[in-house]
Design a protein around this motif. Sequence first.
Motif, PDB file in Angstrom:
ATOM      1  N   HIS A 264     -70.532  12.811 -40.492  1.00  0.00           N
ATOM      2  CA  HIS A 264     -70.278  11.554 -41.179  1.00  0.00           C
ATOM      3  C   HIS A 264     -70.730  10.378 -40.318  1.00  0.00           C
ATOM      4  O   HIS A 264     -70.572   9.230 -40.695  1.00  0.00           O
ATOM      5  CB  HIS A 264     -68.801  11.434 -41.550  1.00  0.00           C
ATOM      6  CG  HIS A 264     -68.401  12.398 -42.632  1.00  0.00           C
ATOM      7  ND1 HIS A 264     -68.903  12.317 -43.912  1.00  0.00           N
ATOM      8  CD2 HIS A 264     -67.592  13.471 -42.632  1.00  0.00           C
ATOM      9  CE1 HIS A 264     -68.386  13.308 -44.655  1.00  0.00           C
ATOM     10  NE2 HIS A 264     -67.585  14.024 -43.888  1.00  0.00           N
TER      11      HIS A 264
ATOM     12  N   PRO B 140     -70.336  12.778 -49.362  1.00  0.00           N
ATOM     13  CA  PRO B 140     -68.967  12.297 -49.159  1.00  0.00           C
ATOM     14  C   PRO B 140     -67.989  13.466 -48.979  1.00  0.00           C
ATOM     15  O   PRO B 140     -68.355  14.621 -49.184  1.00  0.00           O
ATOM     16  CB  PRO B 140     -68.670  11.515 -50.439  1.00  0.00           C
ATOM     17  CG  PRO B 140     -69.616  12.052 -51.445  1.00  0.00           C
ATOM     18  CD  PRO B 140     -70.838  12.502 -50.702  1.00  0.00           C
ATOM     19  N   ASN B 141     -66.765  13.167 -48.621  1.00  0.00           N
ATOM     20  CA  ASN B 141     -65.742  14.205 -48.475  1.00  0.00           C
ATOM     21  C   ASN B 141     -65.594  15.006 -49.755  1.00  0.00           C
ATOM     22  O   ASN B 141     -65.578  14.452 -50.845  1.00  0.00           O
ATOM     23  CB  ASN B 141     -64.375  13.586 -48.151  1.00  0.00           C
ATOM     24  CG  ASN B 141     -64.344  12.941 -46.771  1.00  0.00           C
ATOM     25  OD1 ASN B 141     -63.962  11.785 -46.630  1.00  0.00           O
ATOM     26  ND2 ASN B 141     -64.781  13.667 -45.773  1.00  0.00           N
ATOM     27  N   GLY B 142     -65.545  16.319 -49.591  1.00  0.00           N
ATOM     28  CA  GLY B 142     -65.349  17.173 -50.757  1.00  0.00           C
ATOM     29  C   GLY B 142     -66.616  17.419 -51.556  1.00  0.00           C
ATOM     30  O   GLY B 142     -66.569  17.951 -52.663  1.00  0.00           O
ATOM     31  N   ALA B 143     -67.779  17.029 -51.007  1.00  0.00           N
ATOM     32  CA  ALA B 143     -69.034  17.160 -51.764  1.00  0.00           C
ATOM     33  C   ALA B 143     -69.499  18.609 -51.867  1.00  0.00           C
ATOM     34  O   ALA B 143     -70.210  18.974 -52.792  1.00  0.00           O
ATOM     35  CB  ALA B 143     -70.116  16.317 -51.108  1.00  0.00           C
ATOM     36  N   GLY B 144     -69.099  19.429 -50.893  1.00  0.00           N
ATOM     37  CA  GLY B 144     -69.541  20.824 -50.928  1.00  0.00           C
ATOM     38  C   GLY B 144     -70.361  21.243 -49.719  1.00  0.00           C
ATOM     39  O   GLY B 144     -70.967  22.320 -49.714  1.00  0.00           O
ATOM     40  N   LYS B 145     -70.377  20.431 -48.678  1.00  0.00           N
ATOM     41  CA  LYS B 145     -71.195  20.748 -47.495  1.00  0.00           C
ATOM     42  C   LYS B 145     -70.670  21.984 -46.771  1.00  0.00           C
ATOM     43  O   LYS B 145     -71.425  22.921 -46.496  1.00  0.00           O
ATOM     44  CB  LYS B 145     -71.205  19.548 -46.528  1.00  0.00           C
ATOM     45  CG  LYS B 145     -71.694  18.260 -47.150  1.00  0.00           C
ATOM     46  CD  LYS B 145     -71.641  17.108 -46.177  1.00  0.00           C
ATOM     47  CE  LYS B 145     -70.221  16.737 -45.725  1.00  0.00           C
ATOM     48  NZ  LYS B 145     -69.362  16.218 -46.798  1.00  0.00           N
ATOM     49  N   THR B 146     -69.375  21.949 -46.451  1.00  0.00           N
ATOM     50  CA  THR B 146     -68.810  23.078 -45.716  1.00  0.00           C
ATOM     51  C   THR B 146     -68.917  24.360 -46.535  1.00  0.00           C
ATOM     52  O   THR B 146     -69.253  25.424 -46.014  1.00  0.00           O
ATOM     53  CB  THR B 146     -67.342  22.782 -45.345  1.00  0.00           C
ATOM     54  OG1 THR B 146     -67.313  21.607 -44.536  1.00  0.00           O
ATOM     55  CG2 THR B 146     -66.717  23.936 -44.592  1.00  0.00           C
ATOM     56  N   THR B 147     -68.662  24.251 -47.836  1.00  0.00           N
ATOM     57  CA  THR B 147     -68.770  25.416 -48.710  1.00  0.00           C
ATOM     58  C   THR B 147     -70.188  25.989 -48.641  1.00  0.00           C
ATOM     59  O   THR B 147     -70.373  27.210 -48.521  1.00  0.00           O
ATOM     60  CB  THR B 147     -68.423  25.026 -50.160  1.00  0.00           C
ATOM     61  OG1 THR B 147     -67.112  24.476 -50.164  1.00  0.00           O
ATOM     62  CG2 THR B 147     -68.490  26.222 -51.073  1.00  0.00           C
TER      63      THR B 147
ATOM     64  N   GLY C 212     -61.717  33.328 -49.261  1.00  0.00           N
ATOM     65  CA  GLY C 212     -61.916  31.905 -49.513  1.00  0.00           C
ATOM     66  C   GLY C 212     -62.334  31.123 -48.280  1.00  0.00           C
ATOM     67  O   GLY C 212     -62.735  29.975 -48.377  1.00  0.00           O
TER      68      GLY C 212
ATOM     69  N   TYR D 242     -64.677  27.922 -57.113  1.00  0.00           N
ATOM     70  CA  TYR D 242     -63.378  28.365 -56.601  1.00  0.00           C
ATOM     71  C   TYR D 242     -62.404  28.435 -57.764  1.00  0.00           C
ATOM     72  O   TYR D 242     -62.380  27.544 -58.608  1.00  0.00           O
ATOM     73  CB  TYR D 242     -62.799  27.357 -55.605  1.00  0.00           C
ATOM     74  CG  TYR D 242     -63.468  27.303 -54.265  1.00  0.00           C
ATOM     75  CD1 TYR D 242     -63.369  28.362 -53.383  1.00  0.00           C
ATOM     76  CD2 TYR D 242     -64.148  26.161 -53.861  1.00  0.00           C
ATOM     77  CE1 TYR D 242     -63.944  28.286 -52.124  1.00  0.00           C
ATOM     78  CE2 TYR D 242     -64.726  26.073 -52.603  1.00  0.00           C
ATOM     79  CZ  TYR D 242     -64.625  27.139 -51.742  1.00  0.00           C
ATOM     80  OH  TYR D 242     -65.190  27.054 -50.494  1.00  0.00           O
TER      81      TYR D 242
ATOM     82  N   GLU E  21     -70.029  19.156 -38.694  1.00  0.00           N
ATOM     83  CA  GLU E  21     -69.348  18.050 -38.012  1.00  0.00           C
ATOM     84  C   GLU E  21     -69.050  18.364 -36.542  1.00  0.00           C
ATOM     85  O   GLU E  21     -67.903  18.291 -36.097  1.00  0.00           O
ATOM     86  CB  GLU E  21     -68.049  17.690 -38.750  1.00  0.00           C
ATOM     87  CG  GLU E  21     -68.310  17.368 -40.220  1.00  0.00           C
ATOM     88  CD  GLU E  21     -67.084  16.768 -40.893  1.00  0.00           C
ATOM     89  OE1 GLU E  21     -66.401  15.982 -40.218  1.00  0.00           O
ATOM     90  OE2 GLU E  21     -66.834  17.079 -42.065  1.00  0.00           O
TER      91      GLU E  21
ATOM     92  N   ALA F 128     -67.547  23.899 -56.464  1.00  0.00           N
ATOM     93  CA  ALA F 128     -67.719  23.197 -55.188  1.00  0.00           C
ATOM     94  C   ALA F 128     -69.195  23.031 -54.863  1.00  0.00           C
ATOM     95  O   ALA F 128     -69.607  22.047 -54.264  1.00  0.00           O
ATOM     96  CB  ALA F 128     -67.009  23.953 -54.071  1.00  0.00           C
TER      97      ALA F 128
HETATM   98  N1  ATP Z   1     -60.933  27.715 -50.288  1.00  0.00           N
HETATM   99  C1  ATP Z   1     -60.990  26.814 -51.284  1.00  0.00           C
HETATM  100  N2  ATP Z   1     -60.326  27.033 -52.436  1.00  0.00           N
HETATM  101  C2  ATP Z   1     -60.394  26.135 -53.438  1.00  0.00           C
HETATM  102  N3  ATP Z   1     -61.096  25.000 -53.404  1.00  0.00           N
HETATM  103  C3  ATP Z   1     -61.784  24.710 -52.289  1.00  0.00           C
HETATM  104  C4  ATP Z   1     -61.748  25.600 -51.165  1.00  0.00           C
HETATM  105  N4  ATP Z   1     -62.519  25.070 -50.190  1.00  0.00           N
HETATM  106  C5  ATP Z   1     -63.003  23.908 -50.678  1.00  0.00           C
HETATM  107  N5  ATP Z   1     -62.566  23.664 -51.938  1.00  0.00           N
HETATM  108  C6  ATP Z   1     -62.956  22.527 -52.798  1.00  0.00           C
HETATM  109  O1  ATP Z   1     -64.366  22.522 -52.895  1.00  0.00           O
HETATM  110  C7  ATP Z   1     -64.894  21.214 -52.793  1.00  0.00           C
HETATM  111  C8  ATP Z   1     -65.908  21.145 -51.676  1.00  0.00           C
HETATM  112  O2  ATP Z   1     -65.268  21.304 -50.424  1.00  0.00           O
HETATM  113  P1  ATP Z   1     -66.052  21.303 -49.043  1.00  0.00           P
HETATM  114  O3  ATP Z   1     -65.097  21.677 -47.985  1.00  0.00           O
HETATM  115  O4  ATP Z   1     -67.273  22.123 -49.196  1.00  0.00           O
HETATM  116  O5  ATP Z   1     -66.455  19.776 -48.881  1.00  0.00           O
HETATM  117  P2  ATP Z   1     -67.247  19.016 -47.717  1.00  0.00           P
HETATM  118  O6  ATP Z   1     -68.492  18.471 -48.291  1.00  0.00           O
HETATM  119  O7  ATP Z   1     -67.377  19.884 -46.534  1.00  0.00           O
HETATM  120  O8  ATP Z   1     -66.261  17.803 -47.400  1.00  0.00           O
HETATM  121  P3  ATP Z   1     -65.847  17.115 -46.025  1.00  0.00           P
HETATM  122  O9  ATP Z   1     -66.879  16.094 -45.716  1.00  0.00           O
HETATM  123  O10 ATP Z   1     -64.552  16.448 -46.360  1.00  0.00           O
HETATM  124  O11 ATP Z   1     -65.717  18.177 -44.994  1.00  0.00           O
HETATM  125  C9  ATP Z   1     -63.686  20.301 -52.634  1.00  0.00           C
HETATM  126  O12 ATP Z   1     -63.400  19.781 -53.909  1.00  0.00           O
HETATM  127  C10 ATP Z   1     -62.593  21.204 -52.165  1.00  0.00           C
HETATM  128  O13 ATP Z   1     -61.355  20.745 -52.652  1.00  0.00           O
END
Ligand code: ATP
Lengths: 334, 271
Positions: free
Chosen positions: A213, A56-63, B267, A11, A180, A37
Amino acid sequence: MIHVEGLTKIYRVHVRQPGFVASLRSLFHREYREVAAVDGINFDIPEGQIVGFLGPNGAGKTTTMKLLTGLLHPTSGRIEVGGFVPFRQQNAFKKRVSLVMGQKSQLIWDIPASETFLIHKEIYEIPAASFKERIDYFTEMLDLSLIIDKPVRQLSLGERMKCELVAALLHRPDIVFLDEPTIGLDVNMQEALRRFIQSYNRDYKATILLTSHYMADVSALCERVLVINDGKLIYDGAISKLIDRFSPMKRITLVLGAKIDTSVVEAAVRNGGGRVVAYDYPQLEVEGPREEVTGLSAKLLTELPVIDLTIEDPSLESVIGLAYSEGAAGESRR
Amino acid sequence: MSGAAAFWRKYGVLFKSDWAIMMAYRSETLIWMVGAFVQPLVSLAVWVSLSGEGSIAGYTASDYVLYFTAVLVVDRLTRAWDVYELDRDIREGTFSAKLLRPFHPIHWSINGNIVYKTFFAMLMIPSWLLLAMFFPAMRIPVDMGTIGLVILAIALSSAIRFVIGYQFGLLAFWSNRATAMYALYEGIHMFLSGRIAPLSMFPDWVADAARVLPFYFTVAFPVDLLTGRLADEPETVWIGFAGQAGWLLLLALSLRFIWRNGLKRYGAAGG
Ligand SMILES: Nc1ncnc2c1ncn2[C@@H]1O[C@H](COP(=O)(O)OP(=O)(O)OP(=O)(O)O)[C@@H](O)[C@H]1O
Ligand SMILES: [Mg+2]
């Protein structure tokens, strides 16, 4: 069914400086920071498997899930889902997959969920007979009869999640991404959704990737887990092996029949290769490496007046905690 | 079910649900519709009082009444507002839900336009006919054939303004200033489309520019047709339709280009 190779998503984030002058300057010259990410991950998921996706939070799962459903364009790497390249956004692909996000609604808020279902019936071209049969199936499984005709904005979180699941599964996708789905739900509702996901997987041989989680979700549904930390895959394998991999220790809980001096107890445990975690007569807790745990218990049984002895694996929560922190430590060493 | 039938059924079901939502918010919809009357009515009052007993740029007071009534209706039936929703959907990530479904998100917007414009037409056209009974100045001096052309011109203008608005909305893939850029465009549109005054009142070079750019075709052209200004100029009518068709084609091509490139930058925020 799902094939991922060297998948990376970077990103570009606009860096905002505080202050008026800086904000004026940013009109002309913008500064960007790059966030990886998802950072070069590989995995394969065969048809019909339910895989837990942990991190963990922010690991990159949703991405990762957004990449797999084609919402995001990968920065690099290869993705194949059901034989399609997701970001090409083909309708044939969209008819086979589904993404449910616990945090984001796909239902239309101003009308009852039943009307969103009708829209899906046409958009996904579901024949009238199958539509009715599926709605009946879902109504029965999820106990929907009282909620589908209320406007979505009036539903409780749990009621809405049930409807989200129906909207997402009405077209009977064989590849399902659940991000989730049980977040914020009470224990009974979580249990109900879990049962539902399990039967959907069994009845339609659906391939499911699930993040949560709540370890109860994962241990109830998934044989296999992927663990991601800081964009990198740090574990891919059976959930039972996760414990071996990240927690080499087992815990022995003993009940002693006579009060023994602490130093004696400690000596006996140390001789067997273990460590005293807590001793509070009559209860004694000992930790030892898993391969030596049999020898250790045998030794304790002979050397101490033991009434009761149980050997346990550490909880999945604590193992996951270890995995996350180990992944992070591995990161900072690099 | 054949492909085309399935396609129209999709529109049918979307129409029903959007109509229901609009009806649930009908008072807001009405306020919104009436709010858009303010600017043409103010312009009308100004020009009527300025023209007095004589005429300005070929328009008498009574011509102005007809002109601005037509502007009011044509503008309301052709204006697009998708930019605001699209900008929000893209920046906040709510666009994802539409993108995941096997029906292009643009159809949801097109359908929304059809729903609102049907509603506006159902209210405005009978009101106009009613008022025309009492105010001769509001009577339309054209035959049914021309009315048919007007409907076509309004439909084409509606499509042009929609495609322009949609593209401004898609700029949200790149920038968070999409709505501001659109406001700037609308400001220019207000002058060059004939909404604030007939184009004949502007210097020639301005009027000429408006006729080359899409502005004239969006409001002034259907209004001129409707008010009988083009009755003796069949050539201008054909140039008008050719201009509308040409711009629509060009804009559709650029929409396709912007869509493809923008999507790569999406995004999908949130979750
Ligand atoms: N649209 C975006 N633009 C910039 N950075 C992003 C964007 N979406 C996510 N990020 C960053 O990418 C990283 C991964 O985010 P992601 O949402 O994939 O985490 P996650 O594993 O789903 O976390 P959670 O358990 O909190 O849902 C994080 O550091 C987040 O700040
Ligand atoms: Mg997430």
